[in-house]
Design a protein around this motif. Structure first.
Motif, short mmCIF file in Angstrom:
data_model
loop_
_atom_site.label_atom_id
_atom_site.label_comp_id
_atom_site.label_asym_id
_atom_site.label_seq_id
_atom_site.Cartn_x
_atom_site.Cartn_y
_atom_site.Cartn_z
N ASN A 34 -0.05 11.95 19.15
CA ASN A 34 -1.18 12.84 18.87
C ASN A 34 -2.30 12.13 18.13
OD1 ASN A 34 0.18 14.96 20.01
ND2 ASN A 34 0.86 15.82 18.08
N LEU A 35 -2.01 10.98 17.54
CA LEU A 35 -3.00 10.29 16.71
C LEU A 35 -3.82 9.30 17.53
CD1 LEU A 35 -2.89 11.17 13.81
CD2 LEU A 35 -2.01 8.96 13.20
N LYS A 36 -5.13 9.33 17.34
CA LYS A 36 -6.03 8.42 18.07
C LYS A 36 -6.51 7.27 17.18
CE LYS A 36 -5.72 11.34 21.42
NZ LYS A 36 -4.36 11.35 21.91
N LEU A 37 -6.38 7.45 15.85
CA LEU A 37 -6.80 6.42 14.90
C LEU A 37 -6.10 6.66 13.57
CD1 LEU A 37 -8.70 4.14 13.78
CD2 LEU A 37 -10.38 5.93 13.35
N ALA A 38 -5.60 5.58 12.97
CA ALA A 38 -5.02 5.67 11.63
C ALA A 38 -5.89 4.85 10.68
CB ALA A 38 -3.59 5.14 11.62
N ILE A 39 -6.15 5.41 9.50
CA ILE A 39 -6.94 4.71 8.48
C ILE A 39 -6.07 4.59 7.24
CG2 ILE A 39 -8.99 4.82 7.01
CD1 ILE A 39 -10.32 6.49 9.22
N ILE A 40 -6.03 3.38 6.69
CA ILE A 40 -5.23 3.10 5.49
C ILE A 40 -6.17 2.67 4.37
CG2 ILE A 40 -3.33 1.74 4.54
CD1 ILE A 40 -2.47 1.16 7.44
N ALA A 41 -5.93 3.14 3.17
CA ALA A 41 -6.73 2.74 2.01
C ALA A 41 -6.47 1.28 1.67
CB ALA A 41 -6.39 3.63 0.81
N THR A 42 -7.49 0.62 1.15
CA THR A 42 -7.36 -0.80 0.79
C THR A 42 -6.35 -1.00 -0.33
OG1 THR A 42 -9.26 -0.55 -0.67
CG2 THR A 42 -9.68 -1.48 1.51
N ASP A 43 -6.16 0.03 -1.17
CA ASP A 43 -5.23 -0.11 -2.30
C ASP A 43 -3.88 0.56 -2.02
OD1 ASP A 43 -6.34 2.41 -2.35
OD2 ASP A 43 -6.72 2.45 -4.50
N ALA A 44 -3.54 0.74 -0.74
CA ALA A 44 -2.23 1.29 -0.39
C ALA A 44 -1.16 0.24 -0.69
CB ALA A 44 -2.19 1.65 1.09
N SER A 45 0.06 0.69 -0.93
CA SER A 45 1.15 -0.26 -1.21
C SER A 45 1.43 -1.09 0.04
CB SER A 45 2.41 0.49 -1.63
OG SER A 45 2.99 1.13 -0.51
N SER A 46 2.00 -2.27 -0.16
CA SER A 46 2.29 -3.14 0.98
C SER A 46 3.32 -2.51 1.92
CB SER A 46 2.76 -4.51 0.50
OG SER A 46 3.86 -4.38 -0.36
N ARG A 64 -7.16 0.93 11.05
CA ARG A 64 -8.18 0.22 10.27
C ARG A 64 -7.90 0.43 8.78
NH1 ARG A 64 -8.63 -1.36 14.66
NH2 ARG A 64 -10.51 -1.67 15.91
N VAL A 65 -8.32 -0.55 7.98
CA VAL A 65 -8.18 -0.46 6.53
C VAL A 65 -9.58 -0.41 5.94
CG1 VAL A 65 -7.32 -1.63 4.47
CG2 VAL A 65 -6.03 -1.77 6.61
N ILE A 66 -9.87 0.69 5.22
CA ILE A 66 -11.19 0.83 4.60
C ILE A 66 -11.12 1.82 3.44
CG2 ILE A 66 -11.99 2.67 6.14
CD1 ILE A 66 -14.78 1.25 5.99
N LYS A 94 -15.80 7.12 17.54
CA LYS A 94 -16.99 6.92 16.71
C LYS A 94 -16.63 6.23 15.39
CE LYS A 94 -21.30 7.57 15.39
NZ LYS A 94 -22.31 6.64 15.84
N LEU A 95 -15.55 6.69 14.75
CA LEU A 95 -15.13 6.06 13.49
C LEU A 95 -14.74 4.60 13.70
CD1 LEU A 95 -13.16 8.92 11.73
CD2 LEU A 95 -14.97 7.57 10.69
N LEU A 96 -14.04 4.31 14.80
CA LEU A 96 -13.67 2.92 15.11
C LEU A 96 -14.91 2.04 15.20
CD1 LEU A 96 -10.82 3.05 17.77
CD2 LEU A 96 -10.84 1.70 15.69
N SER A 97 -15.92 2.51 15.95
CA SER A 97 -17.12 1.70 16.11
C SER A 97 -17.85 1.55 14.77
CB SER A 97 -18.04 2.28 17.18
OG SER A 97 -18.59 3.50 16.76
#
Length: 105
Positions: A34-46, A64-66, A94-97
């Motif tokens: 169901n997911l088209k894009l995943a975004i992870i925070a830069t300060d997420a745990s490894s 993407r990480v942002i 759009k978010l990817l671009s």
């Protein structure tokens, strides 16, 4: 492209109901395709970063990480968020671009 523009668009996706948050929710949505894009925070745990990236790679979901967890939370109008998933293909594209353009600068 600024991070403000990206976070504003993320907030728009949230108001449209096209955003999922939370590690277990995101992993389940990836498995259901169901997911088209995943975004992870830069300060997420490894561990979190590895888990989400590995799932995304095996199910061919862009990731993407942002932004920090605080910035992501503010963009969504919620508390701190480490993982954000986009379910709509239009918002995801759009978010990817936008994110890719931001990282080029």
């Amino acid at each position: 492209m600024t991070t403000d523009q990206i976070f504003n668009f993320l907030g728009l996706a949230m108001r449209a109901g096209k955003v999922k948050t939370g590690e277990s929710v995101i992993v389940n949505e990836i498995k259901k395709r169901n997911l088209k894009l995943a975004i992870i925070a830069t300060d997420a745990s490894s561990n979190t970063t590895k888990l989400i990236k590995d799932k995304c790679n095996s199910y061919k979901v862009p990731v993407r990480v942002i932004g920090t967890r605080n910035e992501l939370g503010i963009a969504l109008g919620k508390g701190e968020r480490v993982n954000v998933g986009i379910t709509d293909p239009g918002f995801a594209k759009k978010l990817l671009s936008m994110i890719d353009e931001y990282h080029k600068e």
